[in-house]
Write a protein that holds these residues in place. Structure first.
Motif, PDB file in Angstrom:
ATOM      1  N   MET A 196      -3.492  -5.684   5.058  1.00  0.00           N
ATOM      2  CA  MET A 196      -2.648  -5.860   3.872  1.00  0.00           C
ATOM      3  C   MET A 196      -3.109  -4.938   2.752  1.00  0.00           C
ATOM      4  O   MET A 196      -4.294  -4.648   2.611  1.00  0.00           O
ATOM      5  CB  MET A 196      -2.710  -7.310   3.383  1.00  0.00           C
ATOM      6  CG  MET A 196      -2.086  -8.298   4.335  1.00  0.00           C
ATOM      7  SD  MET A 196      -2.329 -10.012   3.816  1.00  0.00           S
ATOM      8  CE  MET A 196      -1.632 -10.024   2.197  1.00  0.00           C
ATOM      9  N   GLN A 197      -2.153  -4.504   1.937  1.00  0.00           N
ATOM     10  CA  GLN A 197      -2.477  -3.697   0.774  1.00  0.00           C
ATOM     11  C   GLN A 197      -2.890  -4.636  -0.358  1.00  0.00           C
ATOM     12  O   GLN A 197      -2.186  -5.606  -0.662  1.00  0.00           O
ATOM     13  CB  GLN A 197      -1.280  -2.855   0.355  1.00  0.00           C
ATOM     14  CG  GLN A 197      -1.601  -1.874  -0.737  1.00  0.00           C
ATOM     15  CD  GLN A 197      -0.418  -0.967  -1.045  1.00  0.00           C
ATOM     16  OE1 GLN A 197       0.670  -1.145  -0.507  1.00  0.00           O
ATOM     17  NE2 GLN A 197      -0.639  -0.018  -1.921  1.00  0.00           N
ATOM     18  N   GLU A 246     -10.180  -5.345  -3.916  1.00  0.00           N
ATOM     19  CA  GLU A 246     -11.028  -4.488  -3.085  1.00  0.00           C
ATOM     20  C   GLU A 246     -12.461  -4.433  -3.645  1.00  0.00           C
ATOM     21  O   GLU A 246     -13.423  -4.493  -2.883  1.00  0.00           O
ATOM     22  CB  GLU A 246     -10.428  -3.069  -3.015  1.00  0.00           C
ATOM     23  CG  GLU A 246     -11.179  -2.135  -2.111  1.00  0.00           C
ATOM     24  CD  GLU A 246     -11.213  -2.605  -0.666  1.00  0.00           C
ATOM     25  OE1 GLU A 246     -12.228  -2.356   0.004  1.00  0.00           O
ATOM     26  OE2 GLU A 246     -10.232  -3.214  -0.206  1.00  0.00           O
ATOM     27  N   SER A 293      -4.943  -5.056  -4.411  1.00  0.00           N
ATOM     28  CA  SER A 293      -5.225  -4.353  -5.666  1.00  0.00           C
ATOM     29  C   SER A 293      -6.670  -3.848  -5.673  1.00  0.00           C
ATOM     30  O   SER A 293      -7.500  -4.272  -4.868  1.00  0.00           O
ATOM     31  CB  SER A 293      -4.994  -5.290  -6.858  1.00  0.00           C
ATOM     32  OG  SER A 293      -5.965  -6.310  -6.861  1.00  0.00           O
ATOM     33  N   SER A 294      -6.940  -2.963  -6.592  1.00  0.00           N
ATOM     34  CA  SER A 294      -8.295  -2.406  -6.684  1.00  0.00           C
ATOM     35  C   SER A 294      -9.304  -3.485  -7.077  1.00  0.00           C
ATOM     36  O   SER A 294     -10.468  -3.424  -6.673  1.00  0.00           O
ATOM     37  CB  SER A 294      -8.332  -1.257  -7.685  1.00  0.00           C
ATOM     38  OG  SER A 294      -7.942  -1.704  -8.962  1.00  0.00           O
TER      39      SER A 294
END
Length: 130
Positions: free
Chosen positions: A116-117, A123, A119-120
């Motif tokens: 899944m993508q 992460e 947010s920074s």
């Protein structure tokens, strides 16, 4: 105003104990037990208490950046000659650790979660939790 030789030694020891000096990349230096024991002989009890408070405050404010200061706090708790300072450092270390440990269980993300993508911020949190 010029400081006496003893005053200069105390000021340097206080700066070192409080982590005022920094490396080129912004990290604070790690003071090891022998350094704390040597510098603690030059500091008054009040200066040591202030240094411990500053260490704990900096750890709580930015734990990712100042995690090396946990070692300094630990060194005060183990290597200082004063039982009062040792106790204060130990209690401060406990309070800091209680604030730093998350209230949830840290687990590895699943393959689906990794795909899944995110947010920074998420992460960065994942990197910190590893």
């Amino acid at each position: 105003a010029k400081l006496s030789k003893r005053g200069e030694q105390r000021a340097a020891a206080l700066r070192e104990a409080a982590g005022a000096e920094e490396h080129a990349d912004g990290r604070s230096p790690c003071t090891h037990g022998a350094d704390v024991a040597a510098s603690s002989k030059l500091l008054t009890t009040e200066q040591k208490r202030t240094a411990i408070a500053k260490l704990a405050q900096q750890l709580i404010e930015a734990p990712q950046r100042n995690i090396a200061m946990l070692r300094q706090l630990h060194d005060y708790a183990i290597h200082d000659t004063s039982a009062v300072i040792q106790r204060l450092a130990l209690l401060s270390k406990v309070a800091v650790l209680k604030d730093l440990v998350p209230g949830y269980r840290i687990r590895l993300p699943t393959e689906k979660e990794l795909a899944m993508q995110v947010s920074s911020e998420v992460e960065a949190l994942r990197q910190y939790e590893r």
